[in-house]
Design a protein around this motif. Structure first.
Motif, PDB file in Angstrom:
ATOM      1  N   GLY A   1       0.868  -0.947  -0.009  1.00 13.82           N
ATOM      2  CA  GLY A   1      -0.044  -0.003   0.027  1.00 13.82           C
ATOM      3  C   GLY A   1       0.972   1.333  -0.010  1.00 13.82           C
ATOM      4  O   GLY A   1       2.023   1.283  -0.188  1.00 13.82           O
ATOM      5  N   ASP A   2       0.166   2.443   0.416  1.00 19.95           N
ATOM      6  CA  ASP A   2       0.992   3.685   0.302  1.00 19.95           C
ATOM      7  C   ASP A   2       1.719   3.725   1.611  1.00 19.95           C
ATOM      8  O   ASP A   2       1.493   4.711   2.601  1.00 19.95           O
ATOM      9  CB  ASP A   2       0.001   4.904   0.039  1.00 19.95           C
ATOM     10  N   ASN A   3       2.795   2.835   1.969  1.00 19.89           N
ATOM     11  CA  ASN A   3       3.630   2.873   3.159  1.00 19.89           C
ATOM     12  C   ASN A   3       4.776   3.641   2.910  1.00 19.89           C
ATOM     13  O   ASN A   3       5.302   3.823   1.788  1.00 19.89           O
ATOM     14  CB  ASN A   3       3.702   1.362   3.602  1.00 19.89           C
ATOM     15  N   LYS A   4       5.502   3.843   3.931  1.00 21.48           N
ATOM     16  CA  LYS A   4       6.981   4.313   4.046  1.00 21.48           C
ATOM     17  C   LYS A   4       7.638   3.348   4.819  1.00 21.48           C
ATOM     18  O   LYS A   4       7.224   2.912   5.975  1.00 21.48           O
ATOM     19  CB  LYS A   4       7.071   5.699   4.596  1.00 21.48           C
ATOM     20  N   VAL A   5       8.916   3.098   4.532  1.00 18.63           N
ATOM     21  CA  VAL A   5      10.015   2.345   5.478  1.00 18.63           C
ATOM     22  C   VAL A   5      11.108   3.050   5.886  1.00 18.63           C
ATOM     23  O   VAL A   5      11.812   3.772   5.075  1.00 18.63           O
ATOM     24  CB  VAL A   5      10.170   1.227   4.345  1.00 18.63           C
ATOM     25  N   SER A   6      11.334   2.846   7.116  1.00 23.95           N
ATOM     26  CA  SER A   6      12.727   3.130   7.611  1.00 23.95           C
ATOM     27  C   SER A   6      13.274   1.776   7.993  1.00 23.95           C
ATOM     28  O   SER A   6      12.740   0.963   8.424  1.00 23.95           O
ATOM     29  CB  SER A   6      12.583   4.286   8.730  1.00 23.95           C
ATOM     30  N   VAL A   7      14.558   1.782   8.476  1.00 21.12           N
ATOM     31  CA  VAL A   7      15.309   0.772   8.784  1.00 21.12           C
ATOM     32  C   VAL A   7      16.087   1.022   9.991  1.00 21.12           C
ATOM     33  O   VAL A   7      16.690   2.211  10.480  1.00 21.12           O
ATOM     34  CB  VAL A   7      16.196   0.174   7.739  1.00 21.12           C
ATOM     35  N   LEU A   8      15.975   0.096  11.085  1.00 18.79           N
ATOM     36  CA  LEU A   8      17.024  -0.108  12.332  1.00 18.79           C
ATOM     37  C   LEU A   8      17.452  -1.333  12.616  1.00 18.79           C
ATOM     38  O   LEU A   8      16.922  -2.340  12.463  1.00 18.79           O
ATOM     39  CB  LEU A   8      15.919   0.474  13.669  1.00 18.79           C
ATOM     40  N   VAL A   9      18.979  -1.237  12.639  1.00 16.12           N
ATOM     41  CA  VAL A   9      19.666  -2.781  12.782  1.00 16.12           C
ATOM     42  C   VAL A   9      20.776  -2.405  13.959  1.00 16.12           C
ATOM     43  O   VAL A   9      21.033  -1.228  14.439  1.00 16.12           O
ATOM     44  CB  VAL A   9      20.498  -2.888  11.580  1.00 16.12           C
ATOM     45  N   MET A  10      20.892  -3.454  14.713  1.00 17.08           N
ATOM     46  CA  MET A  10      21.875  -3.337  15.751  1.00 17.08           C
ATOM     47  C   MET A  10      23.288  -3.034  15.241  1.00 17.08           C
ATOM     48  O   MET A  10      23.688  -2.325  16.118  1.00 17.08           O
ATOM     49  CB  MET A  10      21.903  -4.594  16.550  1.00 17.08           C
ATOM     50  N   ALA A  11      23.458  -3.751  14.317  1.00 18.64           N
ATOM     51  CA  ALA A  11      24.839  -3.378  13.551  1.00 18.64           C
ATOM     52  C   ALA A  11      25.014  -3.275  12.240  1.00 18.64           C
ATOM     53  O   ALA A  11      24.076  -4.172  11.587  1.00 18.64           O
ATOM     54  CB  ALA A  11      25.870  -4.292  14.318  1.00 18.64           C
ATOM     55  N   MET A  12      25.720  -2.738  11.630  1.00 21.52           N
ATOM     56  CA  MET A  12      25.910  -2.982  10.060  1.00 21.52           C
ATOM     57  C   MET A  12      27.595  -3.292   9.958  1.00 21.52           C
ATOM     58  O   MET A  12      28.618  -3.042  10.569  1.00 21.52           O
ATOM     59  CB  MET A  12      25.984  -1.688   9.379  1.00 21.52           C
ATOM     60  N   ASP A  13      27.755  -4.330   8.951  1.00 22.17           N
ATOM     61  CA  ASP A  13      29.064  -5.010   8.460  1.00 22.17           C
ATOM     62  C   ASP A  13      29.539  -3.873   7.533  1.00 22.17           C
ATOM     63  O   ASP A  13      29.124  -3.277   6.635  1.00 22.17           O
ATOM     64  CB  ASP A  13      28.601  -6.354   7.874  1.00 22.17           C
TER      65      ASP A  13
END
Length: 217
Positions: free
Chosen positions: A205-217
């Motif tokens: 649908g007409d959604n927006k996405v954000s991202v959260l991670v504990m760590a990035m490689d």
């Protein structure tokens, strides 16, 4: 203090000093963790990586995931050491650094394990982390919005089959639209898993996405 704490004291994952039962590393080793210092309202390396794969509002990684580092030891204990409570500790670290004053998500969702993998491990390492964040940030959390459809790893597929596998790796379990959804995972590496989840949300649908991670490689 319980007898078990006297007989089997909690020790820092890095230097092995005895620490409080509710801690994972001592203060000295905590200060050696390579935190990213990302700000959720500003562009950062994780945001740039995600934008190459899917439309994104914001992205945040708490730590750098370096080989043989304290951050790697913490996350490995969370995932494979049956120390689910570490998720709550990392969530409190994360909440202290987040600022959603510009664009606060409506919903937190976690990247799911396949039911077979969940049964093998006994818990999803993201659930306690996300639940604690939900309380701290006052944002509802849902663990069942995303469903993982396959158990086998995509790496086992051939090139064309792997592309189809990634496209169908996840599905949405209910209709959802007009939401800003924060997708939570433990480690961002290639971004293939996060991209597969994000596109399912965006297509729904007409959604927006954000991202959260504990760590990035």
């Amino acid at each position: 203090m319980f007898l078990v704490d006297l007989l089997f004291p909690n020790r820092c994952l890095e230097c092995k000093r005895i620490i409080h039962p509710e801690e994972v590393v001592c203060e000295l080793c905590f200060n050696q963790i390579n935190f990213t210092h990302h700000h959720i309202s500003e562009s950062n390396l994780l945001t740039e990586k995600c934008r190459l794969l899917f439309p994104i509002e914001n992205a945040f990684a708490l730590m750098q995931f370096e080989r043989q580092s304290t951050s790697q030891k913490i996350i490995h204990q969370l995932k494979y050491g049956r120390r689910e409570k570490i998720g709550k500790i990392i969530a409190n670290w994360t909440a202290e650094k987040l600022d959603f004053s510009h664009s606060k998500p409506d919903l937190l969702v976690t990247v799911p394990l396949h039911p077979k993998k969940l049964k093998e491990r006994g818990y999803n390492q993201l659930h306690l982390f996300a639940d604690e964040l939900s309380k701290n940030l006052k944002i509802p959390c849902e663990h069942t919005l995303i469903k993982r459809n396959f158990y086998k790893k995509a790496q086992a597929k051939k090139k064309k089959e792997q592309r189809n596998f990634n496209e169908n790796l996840f599905s949405i379990t209910r209709n959802i639209s007009n939401h800003h959804i924060l997708v939570i995972d433990d480690v961002f590496t290639t971004g293939n898993t996060m991209s597969a989840v994000a596109w399912e949300i965006l297509k729904a649908g007409d959604n927006k996405v954000s991202v959260l991670v504990m760590a990035m490689d």
